[in-house]
Write a protein that holds these residues in place. Sequence first.
Motif: not given
Length: 218
Positions: A11, A22, A57, A61
């Motif tokens: 990330w 992504k 993140a 993420g």
Amino acid sequence: LVYANPPCAPWSAANTRLGLVKAIRLVDSRLAMTNRTMETGMTLRPDVFICESVARAYTLGRTYYDAWAERWIALGYGVTYYLTDALLHGLPSTRSRFHFIAHRDEFAIDEPRRDFIPVTCAMAIGDIMDNFGHLPHHVPRRLPPSVHEAMRRCPQGELVNQFAPCEKLSFLNRKLVWEAPGFTVVDLMKFIHPLRPRYLTRRENLRLCGYPDDFEIV
């Protein structure tokens, strides 16, 4: 309490090879270590489990961590996402972090004080600027004269490589701002002293990271 800090490279903004795609980051093989971290926590089932990563993140993420949150919730836990910066907690440099927190009981985190005074580089390292050798790792690096000159010409807050086109300098070689907090430390030997044409010593970097003066690198 189980506190974990698996590698954040999938990330991290420093991982420029992956860009901001992504889908690519979600299949990064290094995520296996975060998977094992989560699985270990779910096996141990502590009262509180915290998995730390970089702030990205939370954005790049998010679907990844949402999937883990569903698994923790199925075990009877609550899940809190906590975004903060070490600067808000007294560190003399920025360090944004995302914390994935699974907890058995109701969980609340105090907000940082809004009237706090940031710790600047001057406050953190001003007392040891030219006093070399009296602390462990407080030794300046020797560099070619051309690099020292580029560092001298570089304004505070700027990248030094634009003033040294013939030298192979990292994109992390930025001069700090004396009356402002330091930038996020990624490499202990990359930042330039705001008032001197040299890199920070390891001790100065360690101070920006919050380590006490009796901490030594083995």
